[in-house]
Every structure is written in C-alpha cells, then in structure tokens.
Design a protein around this motif. Structure first.
Motif, mmCIF file in Angstrom:
data_model
loop_
_atom_site.group_PDB
_atom_site.id
_atom_site.type_symbol
_atom_site.label_atom_id
_atom_site.label_comp_id
_atom_site.label_asym_id
_atom_site.label_seq_id
_atom_site.Cartn_x
_atom_site.Cartn_y
_atom_site.Cartn_z
ATOM 1 N N SER A 12 0.807 -1.225 0.000
ATOM 2 C CA SER A 12 0.000 0.000 0.000
ATOM 3 C C SER A 12 0.839 1.275 0.000
ATOM 4 O O SER A 12 0.475 2.254 -0.654
ATOM 5 C CB SER A 12 -0.976 0.005 1.176
ATOM 6 O OG SER A 12 -0.278 -0.070 2.401
ATOM 7 N N ILE A 15 1.855 2.225 -3.746
ATOM 8 C CA ILE A 15 0.881 2.290 -4.839
ATOM 9 C C ILE A 15 1.115 3.506 -5.732
ATOM 10 O O ILE A 15 1.180 3.381 -6.957
ATOM 11 C CB ILE A 15 -0.566 2.258 -4.305
ATOM 12 C CG1 ILE A 15 -0.866 0.869 -3.744
ATOM 13 C CG2 ILE A 15 -1.566 2.641 -5.394
ATOM 14 C CD1 ILE A 15 -2.202 0.753 -3.035
ATOM 15 N N GLN A 42 -6.158 -0.880 -12.889
ATOM 16 C CA GLN A 42 -6.209 -1.045 -11.442
ATOM 17 C C GLN A 42 -7.558 -1.669 -11.085
ATOM 18 O O GLN A 42 -8.601 -1.254 -11.611
ATOM 19 C CB GLN A 42 -6.052 0.304 -10.743
ATOM 20 C CG GLN A 42 -5.978 0.228 -9.234
ATOM 21 C CD GLN A 42 -5.716 1.598 -8.611
ATOM 22 O OE1 GLN A 42 -6.066 2.638 -9.173
ATOM 23 N NE2 GLN A 42 -5.091 1.596 -7.449
ATOM 24 N N GLU A 47 -7.447 -1.599 -4.415
ATOM 25 C CA GLU A 47 -6.543 -0.592 -4.972
ATOM 26 C C GLU A 47 -5.090 -1.051 -5.068
ATOM 27 O O GLU A 47 -4.297 -0.433 -5.756
ATOM 28 C CB GLU A 47 -6.622 0.706 -4.167
ATOM 29 C CG GLU A 47 -6.007 0.627 -2.786
ATOM 30 C CD GLU A 47 -5.992 1.963 -2.078
ATOM 31 O OE1 GLU A 47 -6.512 2.956 -2.619
ATOM 32 O OE2 GLU A 47 -5.431 2.008 -0.976
ATOM 33 N N SER A 48 -4.740 -2.146 -4.436
ATOM 34 C CA SER A 48 -3.361 -2.627 -4.502
ATOM 35 C C SER A 48 -3.159 -3.694 -5.579
ATOM 36 O O SER A 48 -2.059 -4.208 -5.755
ATOM 37 C CB SER A 48 -2.924 -3.182 -3.147
ATOM 38 O OG SER A 48 -3.646 -4.349 -2.830
#
Length: 96
Positions: A12, A15, A42, A47-48
């Motif tokens: 995270s 990113i 993405q 989100e990772s």
C-alpha cells in the motif's frame, strides 16, 4: 499475435510510486513497433491489485520489449513494491 497478462499486488505504501513508474513504462512501451496494445489497469475493488494487458505482434517482439531500457528501468524500480510474485500468463491465438 501474443497476449501477455501480468497481475501485481502492490504494498500500500508504494501504490502511488508504482502507478507513476508504470505509466512512464507504458508511455514508452506503446512506442515500440512490435506492441499493439499495452493497457495498465487497477482493480476497482482492491486498490493494490493491478493488471498489465499486453498484445505483441510476435514472440520476438515480446522478448525485445524485455531488453528495452525503459523496461529495465521500470522493473528495477518496482521490484521491491510487490506483495507477492507477479502472476504472468502468455496466450496465443487458437485457430482451426
């Protein structure tokens, strides 16, 4: 035609740096003669998680991409950002 998909899970805290480095790599990669498509995506729910979807004219074009200066710069930059090893798949057309 060769299609390669690569899935990445990014720590995270990296990113934003991963996105910046990959956008730079993408902008250089799409200029290569043997690349037809080079999409950077993405995951909408995680989100990772990221996907590279690459379409090459040939296996040789795919191998040549791995020797470019921009690819080498990118991989050396982002290698430490991965939560786990990249998931790579290479596809070839099915024909009769």
């Amino acid at each position: 035609m060769i299609v390669k998909s690569v899935t990445f899970y990014i720590k995270s805290e990296y990113i934003k740096k991963f996105i910046e480095a990959t956008l730079e790599n993408q902008s250089n990669s799409i200029k290569e003669e043997g690349i037809k498509t080079f999409d950077f995506l993405q995951d909408s729910e995680n989100e990772s998680k990221f996907l590279l979807y690459e379409v090459y004219e040939s296996e040789n074009a795919m191998e040549e991409h791995l020797e470019t200066e921009h690819f080498k710069k990118w991989i050396n930059t982002v290698e430490g950002y991965f939560v786990s090893p990249r998931e790579r798949n290479v596809y070839i057309p099915v024909s009769k």
